[in-house]
Design a protein around this motif. Structure first.
Motif, PDB file in Angstrom:
ATOM      1  N   GLU A 220      -3.767 -18.356 -34.750  1.00 11.74           N
ATOM      2  CA  GLU A 220      -3.083 -19.633 -34.947  1.00 11.74           C
ATOM      3  C   GLU A 220      -2.176 -19.888 -33.762  1.00 11.74           C
ATOM      4  N   GLY A 221      -2.045 -21.158 -33.381  1.00 10.12           N
ATOM      5  CA  GLY A 221      -1.219 -21.428 -32.214  1.00 10.12           C
ATOM      6  C   GLY A 221      -0.655 -22.824 -32.185  1.00 10.12           C
ATOM      7  N   ASP A 222      -0.125 -23.196 -31.025  1.00  8.11           N
ATOM      8  CA  ASP A 222       0.489 -24.504 -30.829  1.00  8.11           C
ATOM      9  C   ASP A 222      -0.528 -25.618 -31.069  1.00  8.11           C
ATOM     10  N   ALA A 223       0.019 -26.801 -31.335  1.00 11.79           N
ATOM     11  CA  ALA A 223      -0.808 -28.010 -31.496  1.00 11.79           C
ATOM     12  C   ALA A 223      -1.852 -27.839 -32.594  1.00 11.79           C
ATOM     13  N   GLY A 224      -1.469 -27.088 -33.649  1.00  7.55           N
ATOM     14  CA  GLY A 224      -2.350 -26.950 -34.805  1.00  7.55           C
ATOM     15  C   GLY A 224      -3.577 -26.094 -34.574  1.00  7.55           C
ATOM     16  N   PHE A 225      -3.573 -25.341 -33.484  1.00 11.54           N
ATOM     17  CA  PHE A 225      -4.731 -24.499 -33.199  1.00 11.54           C
ATOM     18  C   PHE A 225      -4.963 -23.497 -34.321  1.00 11.54           C
ATOM     19  N   ARG A 226      -6.204 -23.380 -34.731  1.00 14.04           N
ATOM     20  CA  ARG A 226      -6.564 -22.378 -35.732  1.00 14.04           C
ATOM     21  C   ARG A 226      -8.035 -22.029 -35.549  1.00 14.04           C
ATOM     22  N   HIS A 227      -8.317 -20.749 -35.470  1.00 15.80           N
ATOM     23  CA  HIS A 227      -9.700 -20.330 -35.342  1.00 15.80           C
ATOM     24  C   HIS A 227      -9.902 -19.032 -36.106  1.00 15.80           C
ATOM     25  N   GLU A 228     -11.051 -18.917 -36.749  1.00 12.43           N
ATOM     26  CA  GLU A 228     -11.380 -17.698 -37.476  1.00 12.43           C
ATOM     27  C   GLU A 228     -12.765 -17.222 -37.089  1.00 12.43           C
TER      28      GLU A 228
END
Lengths: 114, 114
Positions: free
Chosen positions: A97-105
């Motif tokens: 999870e990161g800045d600017a709503g970043f999300r990856h799984e």
């Protein structure tokens, strides 16, 4: 946004009680927010803040194996390696999870014999 | 308690802007609390819970580079590897905290040329 490229390394199979190394790499610029572009304008911060590895098994709540907080000094394309004791088969889920709503799984099978 | 054995790997020197890998290993049983001894008595949990890497530079507050939360699945003698961008020389401080008041720190020089 296109899905970021990730590289997840998990042994193809292992024995119960065995120590195995898990490592992951994700394509991400890790822009610190301290830099300026060619015109002297500050480049907005864009980093990953959180990394989590959980194990999911049928009919039971997932368990967290490892969790990390990343900071601006972490290099682009964050690489992380750690070791776990393999106890049961299941699905490993790696989440960033990161800045600017970043999300990856990304998931990977954990296959434990015996 | 005797100081635990640790192995800290930091490149001897590097250039500003270079991506370097830091890795550490600490001797610790990571007893999960789920096991029983030969007489069937539960073995008390004794794990490391927290790991932190900070950079200290003269006259400025330390900055956290990386921080992690460890869980019972993490293998004995926890090994951790991650990459940072080297920007300035300083002292890297690696700290582990765990059950039963466990606390250990180890420092290493970060030497950045130019």
């Amino acid at each position: 946004m296109a899905a970021p490229r990730t590289l997840v390394r998990v042994p193809p199979r292992c024995r119960a009680g065995e120590t195995i190394e898990l490592s992951t790499l994700i394509a991400h610029p890790m822009e610190t927010g301290y830099r300026v572009d060619a015109e002297g304008r500050p480049v907005p911060r864009d980093i990953l803040r959180r990394y989590r590895c959980t194990l999911e098994r049928a009919g039971r709540p997932p368990v967290v194996l490892f969790e990390a907080e990343l900071h601006p000094a972490i290099a682009a394309n964050p690489y992380l390696a750690f070791r776990i004791v393999a106890r049961e088969s299941g699905t490993l889920r790696f989440a960033w999870e990161g800045d600017a709503g970043f999300r990856h799984e990304q998931t990977a099978a954990l296959v434990v014999d015996g």
